[in-house]
Design a protein around this motif. Structure first.
Motif, short mmCIF file in Angstrom:
data_model
loop_
_atom_site.label_atom_id
_atom_site.label_comp_id
_atom_site.label_asym_id
_atom_site.label_seq_id
_atom_site.Cartn_x
_atom_site.Cartn_y
_atom_site.Cartn_z
N PRO A 123 2.76 -10.33 1.03
CA PRO A 123 1.95 -9.83 2.42
C PRO A 123 2.74 -8.87 2.91
O PRO A 123 4.09 -8.28 2.75
N SER A 124 1.86 -8.82 3.49
CA SER A 124 2.92 -7.94 5.05
C SER A 124 4.09 -8.52 5.55
O SER A 124 4.09 -9.51 5.05
N ALA A 125 4.94 -7.73 5.14
CA ALA A 125 6.53 -7.35 5.05
C ALA A 125 7.04 -8.05 6.77
O ALA A 125 7.73 -7.67 7.27
N ASN A 126 5.99 -9.07 7.71
CA ASN A 126 6.33 -9.88 9.09
C ASN A 126 6.72 -11.50 8.72
O ASN A 126 6.17 -11.45 8.35
N PRO A 127 6.86 -11.46 10.02
CA PRO A 127 7.14 -12.56 10.46
C PRO A 127 5.25 -12.87 10.93
O PRO A 127 4.76 -12.84 11.29
N ILE A 131 3.53 -9.24 14.58
CA ILE A 131 2.54 -7.37 14.25
C ILE A 131 2.88 -6.75 12.62
O ILE A 131 3.88 -6.66 12.71
N SER A 132 1.80 -6.74 12.40
CA SER A 132 2.27 -5.78 10.82
C SER A 132 3.67 -4.91 10.62
O SER A 132 3.46 -4.27 12.05
N PRO A 133 4.54 -4.65 10.23
CA PRO A 133 4.75 -3.47 10.16
C PRO A 133 4.70 -2.36 9.31
O PRO A 133 4.09 -2.11 8.55
N VAL A 160 -3.41 0.32 8.68
CA VAL A 160 -3.86 -1.04 8.94
C VAL A 160 -3.91 -1.39 7.04
O VAL A 160 -4.39 -0.61 6.67
N GLU A 161 -4.23 -2.72 7.75
CA GLU A 161 -4.22 -3.14 5.80
C GLU A 161 -4.98 -2.86 5.02
O GLU A 161 -6.09 -2.78 5.72
N SER A 162 -5.58 -3.15 4.07
CA SER A 162 -6.54 -3.03 3.20
C SER A 162 -7.74 -3.45 3.45
O SER A 162 -7.31 -4.91 4.16
N SER A 208 -5.72 -15.92 15.99
CA SER A 208 -4.59 -14.54 16.89
C SER A 208 -3.63 -14.44 15.46
O SER A 208 -3.31 -15.43 14.72
N HIS A 209 -3.33 -13.45 15.50
CA HIS A 209 -2.69 -12.59 14.72
C HIS A 209 -2.45 -11.59 15.28
O HIS A 209 -2.54 -11.06 16.16
N TYR A 210 -1.05 -10.39 14.25
CA TYR A 210 -0.73 -9.02 14.83
C TYR A 210 -0.79 -8.96 16.23
O TYR A 210 -0.63 -8.37 17.37
MG MG Z 1 -0.05 -10.02 7.10
#
Ligand code: MG
Ligand code: TXA
Length: 298
Positions: A123-127, A131-133, A160-162, A208-210
């Motif tokens: 997954p993206s390497a963030n809690p 916000i994604s890293p 931005v993610e895939s 709610s995300h990022y």
């Molecule tokens: Mg993510």
């Protein structure tokens, strides 16, 4: 090799940094969920070095094969039916009959995946929810002390993610680094979308995300503290020339910077964001901004 021995290794991809673990090692995958405090109903993307590795895990129909040929390696994840003897930890798929697979293009990622010689869940390497890293420093900001290593490949090119697409049925599940227009051109048909965040087909699409700490107000032409785009200025500007690729690459780093500025400036913390056109990468940018601005579920 750290991945083979069950460690968590963060690594750069062209989209965002991922938090990788051997996708066949249940304990290692469980450690990803723990490090991110990610809800276990939200499945992970499996990263591979080759098409052969992907085909050992999932069934490719004609559309899937055409998309893989056109866009891998690159910023696209395919959701495909699992093969019976896939060998993945059931935590990776959160018990679904499908798996999301991606072959990234970033050279360090490709090297890592080739050396690891196993499918890598990342997954993206963030809690979870933050916000994604897009830099190694962002990864450490959120996960320092909870992971075993981070490979530093500099800032991510795409930012931005895939884009996530399922081929059975054929649906766009998440706007991302590969514009929907490019997918539609390759498929020769227009894509149905399944992006409803309340009944998520991609379960991670929670509203709610990022989320920065500050309140985010979108589509504004002015504001004391403002993230600009094009002619609409601001303390920071996603792309003064109005280039959506540049804006995507800057998005997450600038959201982090705006969050810091907001804390310093108005304590309560609020900033506005200029309108971003809804074409090409603008769809992914607006999707992430909308989630960043959404009311927090807690
Ligand atoms: Mg993510
Ligand atoms: O660019 C990216 O995709 C990055 C880099 C690291 O590869 N990864 C990433 O992972 O964004 P993550 O975990 O932040 O987002 C994965 C998304 C979630 O929305 C999840 O619900 C969806 O993929 N997903 C995973 N498996 C799925 C499946 N079988 N069916 C539908 N959605 C799935």
């Amino acid at each position: 090799m750290m991945l083979q021995s069950g460690r968590l290794v963060a690594f750069p991809t062209e989209t965002v940094y991922g938090l990788g673990a051997n996708a066949k090692d249940g304990d290692a995958v469980a450690a990803i969920y723990a490090a991110k405090t990610r809800p276990s109903f939200n499945p992970l993307i499996v990263h591979v070095a080759s098409l052969a590795q992907a085909e050992a895990l999932a069934r490719f129909d004609d559309n899937a094969r055409a998309l893989a040929q056109a866009f891998w390696p690159g910023p696209m994840s395919l959701v495909l039916p699992l093969k019976p003897d896939h060998g993945l930890s059931s935590l990776v798929t959160a018990g679904l009959e499908t798996v999301a697979i991606r072959m990234p293009a970033q050279p360090l990622a490709r090297k890592l995946l080739t050396l690891a010689d196993c499918p890598v869940a990342a997954p993206s390497a963030n809690p979870s929810g933050q916000i994604s890293p897009t830099t190694a420093a962002h990864v450490l900001d959120g996960l320092s002390g909870r992971i075993d290593a981070v490979l530093d490949g500099g800032p991510c090119d795409v930012g931005v993610e895939s884009t996530i697409i399922s081929t059975n049925p054929l649906r766009l599940l998440r706007h991302g680094g590969l514009p929907a227009e490019a997918l539609e051109a390759a498929l020769g048909c227009s894509l149905m979308q399944d992006l409803n965040p309340d009944i998520p087909a991609a379960p991670g699409q929670l509203t709610s995300h990022y989320a920065p700490d500050a309140q985010v107000v979108l589509n504004q032409l002015e504001g004391d503290l403002m993230l600009g785009f094009g002619d609409v200025g601001g303390q920071l500007n996603l792309s003064p020339s109005g280039d959506l690729h540049e804006a995507a690459a800057n998005l997450f780093a600038m959201l982090r910077q705006m969050d810091k500025l907001a804390k310093g400036a108005n304590g309560a913390g609020q900033f506005t964001v200029a309108p971003i056109p809804m074409t090409g990468l603008g769809l992914a940018i607006n999707d992430r901004l909308t989630r960043a601005a959404a009311p927090r579920s807690g």
